[in-house]
Design an enzyme around this catalytic site. Structure first.
Site, PDB file in Angstrom:
ATOM      1  N   ILE A  62       0.820  -1.223   0.000  1.00 44.16           N
ATOM      2  CA  ILE A  62       0.000   0.000   0.000  1.00 44.16           C
ATOM      3  C   ILE A  62       0.851   1.269   0.000  1.00 44.16           C
ATOM      4  CG2 ILE A  62      -2.093  -1.045   0.953  1.00 44.16           C
ATOM      5  CD1 ILE A  62      -1.366   0.207   3.689  1.00 44.16           C
ATOM      6  N   LEU A  83      -7.512  -3.076   6.334  1.00 42.23           N
ATOM      7  CA  LEU A  83      -6.884  -3.636   7.537  1.00 42.23           C
ATOM      8  C   LEU A  83      -5.365  -3.641   7.468  1.00 42.23           C
ATOM      9  CD1 LEU A  83      -9.464  -6.004   6.852  1.00 42.23           C
ATOM     10  CD2 LEU A  83      -9.036  -6.133   9.297  1.00 42.23           C
ATOM     11  N   GLU A  86       1.121  -2.195   9.859  1.00 40.85           N
ATOM     12  CA  GLU A  86       2.077  -2.723  10.829  1.00 40.85           C
ATOM     13  C   GLU A  86       1.341  -2.665  12.153  1.00 40.85           C
ATOM     14  OE1 GLU A  86       4.984  -4.065  10.558  1.00 40.85           O
ATOM     15  OE2 GLU A  86       5.343  -3.718   8.431  1.00 40.85           O
ATOM     16  N   THR A 132      -7.985   0.857  16.033  1.00 35.93           N
ATOM     17  CA  THR A 132      -7.747   0.209  17.325  1.00 35.93           C
ATOM     18  C   THR A 132      -8.163   1.123  18.481  1.00 35.93           C
ATOM     19  OG1 THR A 132      -5.922  -0.392  18.804  1.00 35.93           O
ATOM     20  CG2 THR A 132      -5.370   1.085  17.037  1.00 35.93           C
ATOM     21  N   ASP A 133      -8.442   0.522  19.617  1.00 34.13           N
ATOM     22  CA  ASP A 133      -8.757   1.326  20.816  1.00 34.13           C
ATOM     23  C   ASP A 133      -7.519   2.046  21.351  1.00 34.13           C
ATOM     24  OD1 ASP A 133      -7.387  -0.871  21.872  1.00 34.13           O
ATOM     25  OD2 ASP A 133      -8.905  -1.367  23.370  1.00 34.13           O
ATOM     26  N   GLU A 134      -6.329   1.642  20.862  1.00 30.84           N
ATOM     27  CA  GLU A 134      -5.096   2.221  21.407  1.00 30.84           C
ATOM     28  C   GLU A 134      -4.955   3.705  21.077  1.00 30.84           C
ATOM     29  OE1 GLU A 134      -1.663  -0.315  21.221  1.00 30.84           O
ATOM     30  OE2 GLU A 134      -2.897  -2.109  20.986  1.00 30.84           O
ATOM     31  N   TYR A 157       3.043   3.017  17.244  1.00 30.10           N
ATOM     32  CA  TYR A 157       1.956   2.281  16.574  1.00 30.10           C
ATOM     33  C   TYR A 157       0.642   3.040  16.683  1.00 30.10           C
ATOM     34  CZ  TYR A 157      -1.938  -1.022  16.189  1.00 30.10           C
ATOM     35  OH  TYR A 157      -3.136  -1.612  15.861  1.00 30.10           O
ATOM     36  N   ALA A 159       0.045   6.093  17.504  1.00 26.72           N
ATOM     37  CA  ALA A 159       0.079   7.426  16.872  1.00 26.72           C
ATOM     38  C   ALA A 159      -0.110   7.301  15.362  1.00 26.72           C
ATOM     39  CB  ALA A 159       1.389   8.124  17.199  1.00 26.72           C
ATOM     40  N   SER A 160       0.486   6.270  14.766  1.00 26.64           N
ATOM     41  CA  SER A 160       0.335   6.107  13.305  1.00 26.64           C
ATOM     42  C   SER A 160      -1.098   5.697  12.963  1.00 26.64           C
ATOM     43  CB  SER A 160       1.357   5.096  12.762  1.00 26.64           C
ATOM     44  OG  SER A 160       1.067   3.791  13.225  1.00 26.64           O
ATOM     45  N   LYS A 161      -1.716   4.899  13.816  1.00 23.93           N
ATOM     46  CA  LYS A 161      -3.126   4.525  13.566  1.00 23.93           C
ATOM     47  C   LYS A 161      -4.024   5.756  13.754  1.00 23.93           C
ATOM     48  CE  LYS A 161      -4.757   1.028  12.752  1.00 23.93           C
ATOM     49  NZ  LYS A 161      -5.021   0.330  11.467  1.00 23.93           N
TER      50      LYS A 161
HETATM   51  P1  NAD Z   1      -1.374  -8.449  11.249  1.00 26.33           P
HETATM   52  O1  NAD Z   1      -0.056  -7.823  11.549  1.00 26.33           O
HETATM   53  O2  NAD Z   1      -1.639  -9.855  11.637  1.00 26.33           O
HETATM   54  O3  NAD Z   1      -1.661  -8.369   9.681  1.00 26.33           O
HETATM   55  C1  NAD Z   1      -1.384  -7.226   8.921  1.00 26.33           C
HETATM   56  C2  NAD Z   1      -1.440  -7.606   7.450  1.00 26.33           C
HETATM   57  O4  NAD Z   1      -1.152  -6.420   6.681  1.00 26.33           O
HETATM   58  C3  NAD Z   1      -0.416  -8.666   7.043  1.00 26.33           C
HETATM   59  O5  NAD Z   1      -1.006  -9.618   6.199  1.00 26.33           O
HETATM   60  C4  NAD Z   1       0.642  -7.863   6.293  1.00 26.33           C
HETATM   61  O6  NAD Z   1       1.290  -8.631   5.279  1.00 26.33           O
HETATM   62  C5  NAD Z   1      -0.191  -6.746   5.704  1.00 26.33           C
HETATM   63  N1  NAD Z   1       0.621  -5.549   5.439  1.00 26.33           N
HETATM   64  C6  NAD Z   1       1.487  -4.933   6.299  1.00 26.33           C
HETATM   65  N2  NAD Z   1       2.080  -3.894   5.684  1.00 26.33           N
HETATM   66  C7  NAD Z   1       1.561  -3.842   4.425  1.00 26.33           C
HETATM   67  C8  NAD Z   1       1.766  -2.981   3.329  1.00 26.33           C
HETATM   68  N3  NAD Z   1       2.645  -1.953   3.368  1.00 26.33           N
HETATM   69  N4  NAD Z   1       1.048  -3.186   2.192  1.00 26.33           N
HETATM   70  C9  NAD Z   1       0.157  -4.213   2.130  1.00 26.33           C
HETATM   71  N5  NAD Z   1      -0.057  -5.076   3.131  1.00 26.33           N
HETATM   72  C10 NAD Z   1       0.643  -4.887   4.268  1.00 26.33           C
HETATM   73  O7  NAD Z   1      -2.443  -7.450  11.875  1.00 26.33           O
HETATM   74  P2  NAD Z   1      -3.871  -7.752  12.516  1.00 26.33           P
HETATM   75  O8  NAD Z   1      -3.697  -8.037  13.948  1.00 26.33           O
HETATM   76  O9  NAD Z   1      -4.606  -8.704  11.650  1.00 26.33           O
HETATM   77  O10 NAD Z   1      -4.527  -6.292  12.401  1.00 26.33           O
HETATM   78  C11 NAD Z   1      -5.273  -5.922  11.245  1.00 26.33           C
HETATM   79  C12 NAD Z   1      -5.787  -4.510  11.434  1.00 26.33           C
HETATM   80  O11 NAD Z   1      -6.611  -4.453  12.603  1.00 26.33           O
HETATM   81  C13 NAD Z   1      -4.698  -3.461  11.635  1.00 26.33           C
HETATM   82  O12 NAD Z   1      -5.095  -2.293  10.954  1.00 26.33           O
HETATM   83  C14 NAD Z   1      -4.690  -3.238  13.145  1.00 26.33           C
HETATM   84  O13 NAD Z   1      -4.253  -1.924  13.441  1.00 26.33           O
HETATM   85  C15 NAD Z   1      -6.152  -3.442  13.479  1.00 26.33           C
HETATM   86  N6  NAD Z   1      -6.414  -3.920  14.848  1.00 26.33           N
HETATM   87  C16 NAD Z   1      -5.787  -5.017  15.352  1.00 26.33           C
HETATM   88  C17 NAD Z   1      -6.090  -5.467  16.636  1.00 26.33           C
HETATM   89  C18 NAD Z   1      -5.437  -6.701  17.216  1.00 26.33           C
HETATM   90  O14 NAD Z   1      -5.656  -7.006  18.399  1.00 26.33           O
HETATM   91  N7  NAD Z   1      -4.680  -7.464  16.464  1.00 26.33           N
HETATM   92  C19 NAD Z   1      -7.035  -4.788  17.404  1.00 26.33           C
HETATM   93  C20 NAD Z   1      -7.671  -3.664  16.865  1.00 26.33           C
HETATM   94  C21 NAD Z   1      -7.350  -3.244  15.569  1.00 26.33           C
HETATM   95  P1  TYD Z   2       0.155  -7.312  22.858  1.00 30.77           P
HETATM   96  O1  TYD Z   2      -0.402  -8.651  22.526  1.00 30.77           O
HETATM   97  O2  TYD Z   2       1.481  -6.922  22.278  1.00 30.77           O
HETATM   98  O3  TYD Z   2      -0.971  -6.243  22.471  1.00 30.77           O
HETATM   99  P2  TYD Z   2      -1.041  -4.648  22.783  1.00 30.77           P
HETATM  100  O4  TYD Z   2       0.261  -4.166  23.251  1.00 30.77           O
HETATM  101  O5  TYD Z   2      -1.378  -4.101  21.434  1.00 30.77           O
HETATM  102  O6  TYD Z   2      -2.145  -4.500  23.784  1.00 30.77           O
HETATM  103  O7  TYD Z   2       0.268  -7.180  24.427  1.00 30.77           O
HETATM  104  C1  TYD Z   2      -0.852  -7.370  25.269  1.00 30.77           C
HETATM  105  C2  TYD Z   2      -0.402  -7.101  26.696  1.00 30.77           C
HETATM  106  O8  TYD Z   2       0.553  -8.113  27.090  1.00 30.77           O
HETATM  107  C3  TYD Z   2       0.326  -5.762  26.855  1.00 30.77           C
HETATM  108  O9  TYD Z   2       0.005  -5.202  28.134  1.00 30.77           O
HETATM  109  C4  TYD Z   2       1.790  -6.140  26.819  1.00 30.77           C
HETATM  110  C5  TYD Z   2       1.800  -7.527  27.461  1.00 30.77           C
HETATM  111  N1  TYD Z   2       2.881  -8.440  26.980  1.00 30.77           N
HETATM  112  C6  TYD Z   2       3.726  -9.052  27.899  1.00 30.77           C
HETATM  113  O10 TYD Z   2       3.593  -8.884  29.131  1.00 30.77           O
HETATM  114  N2  TYD Z   2       4.717  -9.869  27.406  1.00 30.77           N
HETATM  115  C7  TYD Z   2       4.901 -10.084  26.079  1.00 30.77           C
HETATM  116  O11 TYD Z   2       5.846 -10.825  25.698  1.00 30.77           O
HETATM  117  C8  TYD Z   2       4.002  -9.444  25.149  1.00 30.77           C
HETATM  118  C9  TYD Z   2       4.171  -9.662  23.670  1.00 30.77           C
HETATM  119  C10 TYD Z   2       3.005  -8.640  25.646  1.00 30.77           C
END
Ligand code: NAD
Ligand code: TYD
Length: 349
Positions: A62, A83, A86, A132-134, A157, A159-161
């Site tokens: 992208i 979606l 990073e 994200t809620d972050e 992360y 801040a970029s979102k």
């Molecule tokens: P993930 O890291 O598992 O997957 C991200 C996907 O995006 C991967 O398939 C990767 O190859 C692709 N990608 C990364 N950079 C790219 C680029 N420059 N061009 C095209 N594709 C690219 O992430 P996820 O956990 O599935 O999260 C998906 C979305 O949901 C994200 O936008 C994240 O911010 C949001 N989100 C995630 C969570 C969570 O708990 N995982 C919670 C709330 C919101």
């Molecule tokens: P994570 O799964 O990285 O999600 P996020 O930081 O986006 O909430 O982490 C969830 C929680 O777990 C967070 O408070 C950080 C903590 N954590 C650890 O204590 N040890 C670890 O190795 C990881 C990856 C996360």
């Protein structure tokens, strides 16, 4: 109604569940999954639907503005569910620019390509941005994030979102582009890359490796089963009000250490180990810099206005998740070979 829908990041964790749901549920939609296949993207996540007639995979980044623009012209997308990102806070602390490039510039490229294609004719069009809620920052012991809570992101992360969320709303305001944004809490479930808490700890328990708990372990997150997040995305895409934001959450807050204890207990049972054996692996390690203390989502707007709520309890969801990882050792072996080892050593040594 026939539609061509772009899903970005569909080879990742949440994206693969969204792609699967849309491909199976909407045979009239042409689903194009665009993904750069970074370390987090894995086409093995979509083996079951890769030959479906309404599914196409395109490998593209992208951040490549020209490539993105020409794909929009080629496929004439009616809708975008974005979606690709990073997504790991720890990696954003080590390399913020990767996050700024993909999450901010990549989102801008998609918005520009949509604006160029749709050219002010927005009938039946929608740009759906997944966030994200972050972005709301960190809570104390009480309170919840509402859709009206001010943004206060604390990590590169988040801040970029936050920047990407602002861009989407700005394009809605300035160019009348139809959009929705959802801000979701922590997801867990099958196909999550084992850098995030739950899959990392499942893998380490299985291999009898230390469980690195950051700081005092009393950080709090709200956890949602990924299939329920995909259901919420389907609901919002079809029934959400344009220009609105919906918070999505599991009504399911846990302190990390309490969650880890439940995980250890379930793993002991499933692996036939003695009660308490896995908990002995718990190791307190240096805290994450700038670690957000507590996230808690109020998901009542989507519940009351759109009728969505989680369908799976945390105990059920966790049990299904552990079973999947134990049954899919090959998947884990593939994603933890190569660069993962280097990442792990750098992060935890
Ligand atoms: P993930 O890291 O598992 O997957 C991200 C996907 O995006 C991967 O398939 C990767 O190859 C692709 N990608 C990364 N950079 C790219 C680029 N420059 N061009 C095209 N594709 C690219 O992430 P996820 O956990 O599935 O999260 C998906 C979305 O949901 C994200 O936008 C994240 O911010 C949001 N989100 C995630 C969570 C969570 O708990 N995982 C919670 C709330 C919101
Ligand atoms: P994570 O799964 O990285 O999600 P996020 O930081 O986006 O909430 O982490 C969830 C929680 O777990 C967070 O408070 C950080 C903590 N954590 C650890 O204590 N040890 C670890 O190795 C990881 C990856 C996360």
């Amino acid at each position: 109604m026939k539609k061509t829908l772009l899903i970005t990041g569909g080879a990742g964790f949440i994206g693969s569940h969204v792609v699967r749901l849309f491909v199976n549920k909407y045979p009239d939609y042409q689903i194009v999954n665009l993904d750069a296949l970074t370390y987090a993207g894995n086409l093995e996540n979509l083996k079951d639907i890769e030959n479906a007639p309404n599914y196409t995979f395109v490998k593209e980044d992208i951040t490549n503005a020209e490539g993105i623009s020409s794909l929009f012209q080629q496929y004439k997308f009616d809708g975008v569910i974005h979606l690709a990102a990073e997504s790991h806070v720890d990696r954003s602390i080590v390399d913020p620019n990767a996050f700024i490039n993909t999450n901010v510039m990549g989102t801008a490229n998609l918005l520009n390509a949509a604006r160029e294609l749709w050219n002010g004719d927005y009938e039946g069009k929608l740009f759906y941005h997944i966030s994200t809620d972050e972005v709301y920052g960190s809570l104390g012991d009480t309170g919840f994030f509402l859709e009206t809570t001010s943004y206060d992101p604390q990590s590169p992360y988040s801040a970029s979102k936050a920047a990407s969320d602002h861009l989407v709303r700005a394009y809605g305001n300035t160019y009348n582009m139809p959009f929705v944004v959802t801000n979701c809490s922590n997801n867990y479930g099958q196909n999550q890359f084992p850098e995030k808490l739950i899959p990392l700890f499942i893998n380490n328990i299985r291999n009898k490796k230390p469980l690195p708990v950051y700081g005092d372990g009393k950080y709090t997150r709200d956890w949602l089963y990924v299939v329920d997040h995909a259901r919420a995305i389907d609901t919002v895409y079809h029934n959400g009000k344009q220009g609105e934001t919906y918070n999505i959450g599991g009504f399911n807050e846990w302190q990390n250490i309490e969650l880890i204890k439940v995980l250890c207990t379930q793993m002991d049972e499933k692996l036939g180990r003695q009660e308490g054996e896995s908990a002995e692996l718990i190791t307190y390690v240096k805290d994450r810099p700038g670690h957000d203390r507590r996230y808690a989502i109020d998901a009542n707007k989507i519940k009351n206005e759109l009728g969505w709520e989680p369908s799976v309890t945390f105990e059920e969801g966790l049990s299904k998740t552990i079973d999947w990882y134990l049954e899919n050792q090959e998947w884990l072996d593939h994603v933890t070979s190569g660069d993962y080892q280097k990442y792990y050593e750098k992060q935890y040594s």
